[in-house]
Structures are given as C-alpha cells and as structure tokens.
Motif scaffolding. Structure first.
Motif, PDB file in Angstrom:
ATOM      1  N   ALA A  37       0.694  -1.219  -0.051  1.00 44.24           N
ATOM      2  CA  ALA A  37      -0.023  -0.042   0.030  1.00 44.24           C
ATOM      3  C   ALA A  37       0.690   1.221  -0.104  1.00 44.24           C
ATOM      4  N   GLY A  38       2.303   1.331   0.257  1.00 44.02           N
ATOM      5  CA  GLY A  38       3.266   2.357   0.156  1.00 44.02           C
ATOM      6  C   GLY A  38       3.066   3.127   1.466  1.00 44.02           C
ATOM      7  N   VAL A  39       2.672   2.410   2.546  1.00 46.38           N
ATOM      8  CA  VAL A  39       2.508   2.924   3.865  1.00 46.38           C
ATOM      9  C   VAL A  39       3.354   2.208   4.988  1.00 46.38           C
ATOM     10  N   PRO A  40       3.811   3.085   5.989  1.00 46.43           N
ATOM     11  CA  PRO A  40       4.534   2.305   7.130  1.00 46.43           C
ATOM     12  C   PRO A  40       3.393   1.260   7.868  1.00 46.43           C
ATOM     13  N   VAL A  41       3.965   0.428   8.589  1.00 47.70           N
ATOM     14  CA  VAL A  41       3.152  -0.390   9.242  1.00 47.70           C
ATOM     15  C   VAL A  41       2.340   0.286  10.480  1.00 47.70           C
ATOM     16  N   SER A  42       2.850   1.211  10.902  1.00 48.15           N
ATOM     17  CA  SER A  42       2.233   2.052  11.900  1.00 48.15           C
ATOM     18  C   SER A  42       1.126   2.875  11.506  1.00 48.15           C
ATOM     19  N   ALA A  43       0.920   3.068   9.974  1.00 50.26           N
ATOM     20  CA  ALA A  43      -0.305   3.618   9.305  1.00 50.26           C
ATOM     21  C   ALA A  43      -1.305   2.847   9.336  1.00 50.26           C
ATOM     22  N   LEU A  44      -1.463   1.404   9.522  1.00 51.36           N
ATOM     23  CA  LEU A  44      -2.259   0.529   9.523  1.00 51.36           C
ATOM     24  C   LEU A  44      -3.243   0.642  10.782  1.00 51.36           C
ATOM     25  N   SER A  45      -4.696   0.727  10.511  1.00 53.81           N
ATOM     26  CA  SER A  45      -5.375   0.966  11.530  1.00 53.81           C
ATOM     27  C   SER A  45      -6.398  -0.111  11.899  1.00 53.81           C
ATOM     28  N   ALA A  46      -6.424  -0.315  13.249  1.00 54.95           N
ATOM     29  CA  ALA A  46      -7.470  -1.238  13.751  1.00 54.95           C
ATOM     30  C   ALA A  46      -8.797  -0.811  13.623  1.00 54.95           C
ATOM     31  N   THR A  47      -8.948   0.387  13.631  1.00 56.34           N
ATOM     32  CA  THR A  47     -10.187   1.159  13.854  1.00 56.34           C
ATOM     33  C   THR A  47     -10.911   0.805  12.298  1.00 56.34           C
ATOM     34  N   ARG A  48      -9.938   1.043  11.357  1.00 58.56           N
ATOM     35  CA  ARG A  48     -10.466   0.749  10.097  1.00 58.56           C
ATOM     36  C   ARG A  48     -10.856  -0.660   9.769  1.00 58.56           C
ATOM     37  N   GLY A  49     -10.001  -1.409  10.431  1.00 53.29           N
ATOM     38  CA  GLY A  49     -10.072  -2.967  10.057  1.00 53.29           C
ATOM     39  C   GLY A  49     -11.496  -3.236  10.634  1.00 53.29           C
ATOM     40  N   GLU A  50     -11.758  -2.967  11.908  1.00 47.67           N
ATOM     41  CA  GLU A  50     -12.935  -3.320  12.751  1.00 47.67           C
ATOM     42  C   GLU A  50     -14.222  -2.662  11.895  1.00 47.67           C
ATOM     43  N   THR A  51     -14.138  -1.454  11.455  1.00 49.23           N
ATOM     44  CA  THR A  51     -15.028  -1.047  10.491  1.00 49.23           C
ATOM     45  C   THR A  51     -15.442  -1.847   9.237  1.00 49.23           C
ATOM     46  N   LEU A  52     -14.473  -2.239   8.539  1.00 50.13           N
ATOM     47  CA  LEU A  52     -14.451  -3.064   7.441  1.00 50.13           C
ATOM     48  C   LEU A  52     -15.352  -4.270   7.860  1.00 50.13           C
ATOM     49  N   TYR A  53     -15.000  -4.825   8.875  1.00 53.05           N
ATOM     50  CA  TYR A  53     -15.467  -5.975   9.453  1.00 53.05           C
ATOM     51  C   TYR A  53     -16.903  -5.846   9.747  1.00 53.05           C
ATOM     52  N   ARG A  54     -17.537  -4.845  10.454  1.00 57.53           N
ATOM     53  CA  ARG A  54     -18.714  -4.753  10.906  1.00 57.53           C
ATOM     54  C   ARG A  54     -19.854  -4.019   9.906  1.00 57.53           C
ATOM     55  N   THR A  55     -19.176  -3.123   8.931  1.00 53.38           N
ATOM     56  CA  THR A  55     -20.089  -2.227   8.139  1.00 53.38           C
ATOM     57  C   THR A  55     -21.038  -3.437   6.990  1.00 53.38           C
ATOM     58  N   GLU A  56     -22.193  -2.974   7.120  1.00 48.56           N
ATOM     59  CA  GLU A  56     -22.805  -3.609   6.129  1.00 48.56           C
ATOM     60  C   GLU A  56     -23.082  -3.279   4.825  1.00 48.56           C
ATOM     61  N   HIS A  57     -22.994  -4.011   3.675  1.00 50.72           N
ATOM     62  CA  HIS A  57     -23.050  -3.838   2.169  1.00 50.72           C
ATOM     63  C   HIS A  57     -24.059  -4.200   1.462  1.00 50.72           C
ATOM     64  N   PRO A  58     -24.568  -3.914   0.311  1.00 46.20           N
ATOM     65  CA  PRO A  58     -25.486  -4.418  -0.401  1.00 46.20           C
ATOM     66  C   PRO A  58     -25.111  -5.798  -0.872  1.00 46.20           C
ATOM     67  N   GLY A  59     -26.071  -6.696  -0.726  1.00 42.28           N
ATOM     68  CA  GLY A  59     -25.547  -8.122  -1.059  1.00 42.28           C
ATOM     69  C   GLY A  59     -25.900  -8.220  -2.488  1.00 42.28           C
ATOM     70  N   ARG A  60     -25.340  -9.285  -3.156  1.00 45.04           N
ATOM     71  CA  ARG A  60     -25.655  -9.547  -4.672  1.00 45.04           C
ATOM     72  C   ARG A  60     -27.192  -9.662  -4.733  1.00 45.04           C
ATOM     73  N   ASN A  61     -27.885 -10.661  -3.595  1.00 43.19           N
ATOM     74  CA  ASN A  61     -29.494 -10.826  -4.048  1.00 43.19           C
ATOM     75  C   ASN A  61     -30.440  -9.897  -3.253  1.00 43.19           C
ATOM     76  N   GLY A  62     -29.648  -8.759  -2.619  1.00 43.34           N
ATOM     77  CA  GLY A  62     -30.617  -7.738  -1.989  1.00 43.34           C
ATOM     78  C   GLY A  62     -30.170  -7.497  -0.663  1.00 43.34           C
ATOM     79  N   PRO A  63     -30.198  -8.581   0.347  1.00 47.06           N
ATOM     80  CA  PRO A  63     -30.023  -8.166   1.796  1.00 47.06           C
ATOM     81  C   PRO A  63     -28.684  -7.866   2.076  1.00 47.06           C
ATOM     82  N   MET A  64     -28.546  -6.778   2.987  1.00 45.68           N
ATOM     83  CA  MET A  64     -27.064  -6.249   3.478  1.00 45.68           C
ATOM     84  C   MET A  64     -26.392  -7.320   4.066  1.00 45.68           C
ATOM     85  N   VAL A  65     -25.137  -7.227   3.659  1.00 44.74           N
ATOM     86  CA  VAL A  65     -23.880  -8.370   4.354  1.00 44.74           C
ATOM     87  C   VAL A  65     -23.007  -7.612   4.787  1.00 44.74           C
TER      88      VAL A  65
END
Length: 137
Positions: A37-65
């Motif tokens: 990604a061209g960033v130092p390891v210290s720039a990785l964010s656990a907060t962003r990682g958790e947000t990625l994990y928990r955020t719902e997105h439109p699924g292929r067949n309709g329901p959020m996933v």
C-alpha cells in the motif's frame, strides 16, 4: 514454441511469487500489505479494520451483508457459512493458525471481499483488517 513456453512459465512464476513472501505470522502479512500500500506498518488502523468487518454492504441478492454475518460479531468465536459449514475463529488469539499461510490468506480475502464488498480489498484494507484482528484479545 520454446519461447512461448518460457514466457508462460515466467508469467506463472510471477503470479506465484506475489503470494510467496515469508508470511508465517500476522505481523509479516501486515508488513507486506503496508509495503504494498506504500505506507508504514504504523499507518495500519485497527479501527478501520474493525469498521470494514462490521459495516454492512448491499449483497448480490438484496439483503445487506457484512463479514460478521458469517464470522459472528465476535471474531474469537467460530462462525458458519451460509450453508452451515463451521468457520474457525478469525482472531489469531483464538486460532493461532489464522494468517500464517499467505496463499490461503489471499484466497480468502479475494473470495470474501468479492462476496461482501463486490470488489477485491485493497492492500491497505487487508493490512487494517489483520491489524484489528491481531490486537483482538
């Protein structure tokens, strides 16, 4: 014919080498994804990682996933696929084998990011995701 075979072999070697780095720990994977990604390891964010994990997105067949749909809200617990197959815990604290095989990690990121996000995850997102799971105790 020989030239073509040689070129194809080189191309295959290049594809294999993208996942053949020394990834025997979550930390080495985080370092790889940060460098990609061209960033130092210290720039990785656990907060962003958790947000990625928990955020719902439109699924292929309709329901959020979200990742948590199959992996559960607690990444230290086993989850279940949509067809009921057990998924071992994601957090290395609960599953020491998690994030120790680069080829496996890439396979599952590609498959799961495409299923949940409808696209592949970026190197930054992968690093953030592992950073979060690696600090989950």
């Amino acid at each position: 014919m020989t030239k073509s075979l040689f070129r194809n072999s080189l191309a295959m070697l290049g594809m294999v080498s993208t996942v053949a780095w020394a990834a025997d720990s979550p930390a080495s994977l985080m370092a790889h994804y940060a460098a990609t990604a061209g960033v130092p390891v210290s720039a990785l964010s656990a907060t962003r990682g958790e947000t990625l994990y928990r955020t719902e997105h439109p699924g292929r067949n309709g329901p959020m996933v979200s990742c948590a749909n199959c992996h559960t809200a607690n990444p230290k617990q086993a989850g279940r696929t949509r067809v009921g197959k057990q998924i071992e815990p994601l957090a290395p604290a609960a599953n020491p084998q998690r994030f120790t095989d680069a080829a496996k990690v890439e396979k599952w990121f590609r498959r799961n990011c495409t299923d949940v996000l409808q696209r592949e995850c970026s190197a930054q997102e992968k690093g953030d995701f592992i950073a979060w799971l690696n600090q989950t105790k």
